[in-house]
Design a protein around this motif. Structure first.
Motif, mmCIF file in Angstrom:
data_model
loop_
_atom_site.group_PDB
_atom_site.id
_atom_site.type_symbol
_atom_site.label_atom_id
_atom_site.label_comp_id
_atom_site.label_asym_id
_atom_site.label_seq_id
_atom_site.Cartn_x
_atom_site.Cartn_y
_atom_site.Cartn_z
ATOM 1 N N ALA A 289 31.505 -15.761 -36.748
ATOM 2 C CA ALA A 289 30.041 -15.829 -36.735
ATOM 3 C C ALA A 289 29.505 -16.508 -37.984
ATOM 4 O O ALA A 289 28.723 -17.467 -37.901
ATOM 5 N N TRP A 290 29.911 -16.022 -39.150
ATOM 6 C CA TRP A 290 29.407 -16.615 -40.388
ATOM 7 C C TRP A 290 29.905 -18.042 -40.574
ATOM 8 O O TRP A 290 29.246 -18.870 -41.205
ATOM 9 N N GLY A 291 31.081 -18.340 -40.018
ATOM 10 C CA GLY A 291 31.639 -19.688 -40.164
ATOM 11 C C GLY A 291 30.795 -20.765 -39.530
ATOM 12 O O GLY A 291 30.859 -21.925 -39.938
ATOM 13 N N VAL A 292 29.986 -20.395 -38.530
ATOM 14 C CA VAL A 292 29.128 -21.395 -37.894
ATOM 15 C C VAL A 292 27.647 -21.148 -38.175
ATOM 16 O O VAL A 292 26.842 -22.083 -38.165
ATOM 17 N N PHE A 293 27.256 -19.901 -38.466
ATOM 18 C CA PHE A 293 25.835 -19.604 -38.622
ATOM 19 C C PHE A 293 25.371 -19.559 -40.074
ATOM 20 O O PHE A 293 24.166 -19.505 -40.331
ATOM 21 N N TYR A 294 26.297 -19.588 -41.013
ATOM 22 C CA TYR A 294 25.884 -19.611 -42.420
ATOM 23 C C TYR A 294 25.057 -20.864 -42.682
ATOM 24 O O TYR A 294 25.346 -21.945 -42.176
ATOM 25 N N ASN A 295 24.010 -20.714 -43.481
ATOM 26 C CA ASN A 295 23.113 -21.826 -43.805
ATOM 27 C C ASN A 295 22.521 -22.455 -42.545
ATOM 28 O O ASN A 295 22.297 -23.660 -42.474
ATOM 29 N N GLN A 296 22.269 -21.573 -41.533
ATOM 30 C CA GLN A 296 21.663 -21.994 -40.269
ATOM 31 C C GLN A 296 22.519 -23.018 -39.526
ATOM 32 O O GLN A 296 22.012 -23.841 -38.757
ATOM 33 N N GLY A 297 23.813 -22.996 -39.797
ATOM 34 C CA GLY A 297 24.723 -23.935 -39.149
ATOM 35 C C GLY A 297 24.725 -25.316 -39.755
ATOM 36 O O GLY A 297 25.452 -26.198 -39.287
ATOM 37 N N GLU A 298 23.953 -25.509 -40.818
ATOM 38 C CA GLU A 298 23.845 -26.828 -41.448
ATOM 39 C C GLU A 298 24.904 -26.947 -42.552
ATOM 40 O O GLU A 298 24.611 -27.020 -43.740
ATOM 41 N N VAL A 299 26.154 -26.970 -42.109
ATOM 42 C CA VAL A 299 27.310 -27.002 -43.014
ATOM 43 C C VAL A 299 28.319 -27.983 -42.434
ATOM 44 O O VAL A 299 28.641 -27.919 -41.245
ATOM 45 N N CYS A 300 28.837 -28.871 -43.269
ATOM 46 C CA CYS A 300 29.756 -29.888 -42.749
ATOM 47 C C CYS A 300 31.057 -29.272 -42.246
ATOM 48 O O CYS A 300 31.691 -29.802 -41.339
ATOM 49 N N THR A 301 31.474 -28.131 -42.827
ATOM 50 C CA THR A 301 32.694 -27.461 -42.386
ATOM 51 C C THR A 301 32.420 -26.368 -41.366
ATOM 52 O O THR A 301 33.285 -25.532 -41.096
ATOM 53 N N ALA A 302 31.231 -26.330 -40.784
ATOM 54 C CA ALA A 302 30.889 -25.275 -39.828
ATOM 55 C C ALA A 302 31.955 -25.153 -38.738
ATOM 56 O O ALA A 302 32.366 -26.150 -38.138
ATOM 57 N N ALA A 303 32.385 -23.920 -38.476
ATOM 58 C CA ALA A 303 33.403 -23.671 -37.446
ATOM 59 C C ALA A 303 32.717 -23.621 -36.090
ATOM 60 O O ALA A 303 32.601 -22.564 -35.456
#
Length: 496
Positions: A289-303
């Motif tokens: 969950a946090w791997g994709v939703f951290y920083n509203q999903g605005e992460v280049c490494t988002a899972a």
């Protein structure tokens, strides 16, 4: 809502920087042009920011070139450089609350993350490269007795750093700190969505004693200021983090100009793989969950792709959904908020379009999918999860850069590896298993620049960061980043 008294008080006296930093001075664009800097928190204009154009970029590059050529920073010894960079870190720490507030207002991230993660990491990056700059050694060759041969690292010259809006100050420091540590001059182009902390950084660098012209900050539109910087005949390298289409343009601009070096980090479509023998399903669900939703999903490494082995798929998905339900969009300035606003109305609409496409292609939406907090005027999207995503679905192929998770099912290790690698990207990947042999096999087979086993985003400044395939090339972080901003010169001396 009513904000806490300390945040309200800070807001009341917060100065919003808006002018470019060129040759040691705050300046307006030669044309007088500005652009609206909009806060995603409420959709309101924060301030007017200088919109640098070609003439302004040329002025900044000329200032950086003059500073490099006369050696005002390049020729200072390691001890002197360390003193200035450590002082910069001290000033950033002094103004950490202000920087966190600027970041939260500018990009919609929760103030708790800006305070506890983004700003401390930016400060730590500055300190780490200050400490590392005198640890870069040359080498002596195996020469015959009548010759001495050695190789030394020399700064490239003028570095154009073009940084993204998702972690504005942190990503800026990933490039600015090692480039300065190696003795280069830097022209920093922040994203137009997030100029505030970059402009504040420029002011703090001057206060720290960095000579005028060594760090210039040029806010402006990417298609204007960024293009002018990349086409400049007097810039030696472009260091970029952002989208693939822009990365391709930068390579084209390099070819059209002076064949400047280009370092690119272009995002990903990262898989997180959970095998049936996962040692801790609750920990894996938190990471999913946090791997994709951290920083509203605005992460280049988002899972953004969750691959789950069939026997545990249903029970594991229930755990992921339970975690995601706790991530309720809230006011970024509320210290209790853990899930904030998307950076812009455009980015919000992009995420909602991907959600609509996933619906139309037959994926099963199990959570979210709606705009949230519409009455605030801000740009909020609920954490969204789709099950029954197929490998050829758009949601499995394209980077959303928003809070949208696609769940795929696999039957065995070989299929998991094929699905994980079935992407043009190769930035990050992870797997959860109790089998050390499977873990090591998977780490070898996964085509990604970063691989995590039984964890996600488990890394720090000491390890290189960058991708394979169309996620780009070149590395941020670690000592490798120092070498990126240097040339290697071989010298041979004939002894007589």
């Amino acid at each position: 809502m009513t904000l806490p008294a300390d945040i309200s008080e800070r807001l009341s006296r917060l100065a919003l920087p808006g002018q470019a930093i060129i040759d040691g001075a705050r300046v307006e664009a030669a044309s007088g042009a500005t652009f609206h800097n909009v806060s995603p928190r409420d959709g309101l204009v924060l301030n007017q920011v200088t919109a640098c154009q070609g003439e302004d970029v040329a002025r900044a590059v000329a200032s950086a070139r003059a500073a490099f050529e006369d050696g005002r920073w390049r020729d200072q010894g390691p001890r002197a450089k360390k003193k200035v960079l450590f002082r910069l870190a001290e000033l950033m720490e002094r103004d950490a609350e202000e920087l966190a507030l600027l970041e939260s207002l500018d990009v919609g991230k929760p103030i708790r993350d800006a305070r506890n993660v983004d700003i401390p990491l930016a400060i730590g990056t500055c300190r780490w490269y200050a400490e590392a700059l005198d640890k870069v050694y040359g080498e002596v060759g195996a020469s015959p007795v009548d010759r001495l041969s050695y190789a030394v690292h020399e700064p490239l010259g003028v570095i154009g750093a073009i940084v993204p809006w998702n972690f504005p100050l942190h990503m800026a420091m990933w490039k600015v700190a090692p480039a300065l540590a190696m003795g280069n001059s830097v022209v920093l182009k922040p994203a137009e969505q997030s100029p505030l902390t970059a402009l504040k950084l420029g002011e703090l660098a001057l206060e720290a004693g960095l000579p005028a012209g060594v760090l210039n900050v040029i806010p402006g539109l990417g298609g204007v200021a960024g293009e002018a910087l990349a086409l400049s005949m007097d810039v030696d390298m472009i260091a970029f983090t952002g989208s693939g289409p822009v990365g391709r343009k930068l390579m084209e601009y390099s070819a059209r100009s002076n064949l400047k070096r280009v370092s690119l980090e272009l995002g990903g479509k990262s898989p997180q793989i959970v095998f049936a023998d996962c040692p801790d399903l609750d920990a894996a669900a938190e990471a999913a969950a946090w791997g994709v939703f951290y920083n509203q999903g605005e992460v280049c490494t988002a899972a953004s792709r969750l691959l789950v082995e069939a026997p545990i798929k249903e029970q594991f998905l229930e755990r992921v959904v339970a975690v995601a339900k706790t991530l309720v969009p809230g006011d970024p300035l509320d210290p209790e908020t853990v899930f904030g606003a998307m950076v812009s109305e455009r980015q919000m609409k992009t995420a909602l379009d991907y959600i609509a496409t996933a619906d139309s292609q037959g994926a099963r939406r199990v959570l979210g999918g709606q705009r949230a907090r519409k009455d605030s005027g801000g740009f909020y999207v609920e954490p969204t999860i789709f099950d029954r995503v197929e490998a050829d679905h758009t949601l499995a192929r394209e980077e959303v850069f928003g809070p949208v998770l696609g769940v795929l099912t696999f039957k065995d290790e070989d299929q998991a590896m094929r699905l994980a690698n079935d992407t043009v990207y190769g930035l990050a990947a992870g797997l959860w298993t109790s089998d050390i042999n499977r873990a090591l096999r998977g780490a070898r087979r996964l085509k990604a620049g970063l691989v995590w086993v039984n964890g996600w985003d488990a890394c720090d400044i000491t390890m290189p960061f960058g991708g394979f395939k169309q996620s780009g090339f070149g590395r941020d972080r670690s000592l490798h980043a120092l070498h990126k901003y240097a040339d290697l010169k071989s010298v041979s001396v004939t002894l007589r």
